[in-house]
Design an enzyme around this catalytic site. Sequence first.
Site, short mmCIF file in Angstrom:
data_model
loop_
_atom_site.label_atom_id
_atom_site.label_comp_id
_atom_site.label_asym_id
_atom_site.label_seq_id
_atom_site.Cartn_x
_atom_site.Cartn_y
_atom_site.Cartn_z
N CYS A 92 40.90 40.27 36.09
CA CYS A 92 41.21 41.28 37.09
C CYS A 92 42.73 41.37 37.23
CB CYS A 92 40.54 40.97 38.43
SG CYS A 92 41.54 40.11 39.63
N GLU A 93 43.21 42.59 37.31
CA GLU A 93 44.66 42.75 37.31
C GLU A 93 45.29 42.42 38.66
OE1 GLU A 93 45.38 46.74 36.08
OE2 GLU A 93 45.05 47.59 38.06
N HIS A 94 44.49 42.26 39.68
CA HIS A 94 45.04 41.93 40.99
C HIS A 94 45.33 40.44 41.15
CE1 HIS A 94 42.87 45.78 42.41
NE2 HIS A 94 44.09 46.04 42.02
N HIS A 95 44.52 39.60 40.50
CA HIS A 95 44.69 38.16 40.67
C HIS A 95 44.85 37.42 39.35
CE1 HIS A 95 42.39 39.62 44.21
NE2 HIS A 95 43.22 38.84 44.86
N GLN A 133 37.38 46.63 36.84
CA GLN A 133 36.05 46.87 36.27
C GLN A 133 35.75 48.36 36.14
OE1 GLN A 133 32.84 44.57 38.04
NE2 GLN A 133 31.33 46.04 37.29
N HIS A 161 33.15 38.45 39.93
CA HIS A 161 34.61 38.32 39.97
C HIS A 161 35.00 36.98 40.58
CE1 HIS A 161 35.78 42.64 39.11
NE2 HIS A 161 34.46 42.68 39.15
N CYS A 163 37.79 36.05 41.54
CA CYS A 163 38.71 36.19 42.68
C CYS A 163 37.95 36.35 43.99
CB CYS A 163 39.69 37.34 42.46
SG CYS A 163 38.93 38.96 42.29
#
Length: 204
Positions: A92-95, A133, A161, A163
Amino acid sequence: MPRRPASASKSAPPLGVDVARIRDLVREMLVALGEDPDREGLARTPQRVAEALAFLTSGNRTNLERLINGAIFTQQTNSMVIVKNIEVYSLCEHHMLPFYGRCHIGYIPTGKVFGVSKLARLADMYARRLQLQERLTEQISQAVMETVGAAGVGVMIEARHLCMMMRGVEKQNSVMVTSSVLGAFRDSQATREEFLALIGQRAV
Ligand SMILES: [Zn+2]
């Protein structure tokens, strides 16, 4: 805490990976985390992490045409083709934490079909990068549509996920489901229903 100048790696290509620089940064990160990067267990960790990240983002540097490598065959059928339960592992690009699960792909050919393993490779190519996703699902459906000129495509991904599971809301059992439908899959409810019936409602 020592900092190095941000301009250290002008030599890396735009989407390339500067493994040596990542290795140095991971070592610094370990120090910032209060670790001793020289203790035995961590001595080679920066290099391993750098190589792992290079691999896990290698989809950014993969060429779709080369990946398909001509494995598209003429087949006079317009029956739905389904490949289900393709394992996907992404970040995931956020975490920058993993999300993983299963991808189901269906398409209606108009004379061209994929070689058997290519849909899985195509899914890997888009999964091996920093992702959302939702975007992963869209990119796979677009690529299938364009590569074989399909009359329609449906893609569904069911994923967990880390995260969410290891931190944040700590919901260990939630599965995120995303879908993308194009062409006939968007226009025809019967086609969508056929797709859903063929892939089943399987949990991750
Ligand atoms: Zn996340």
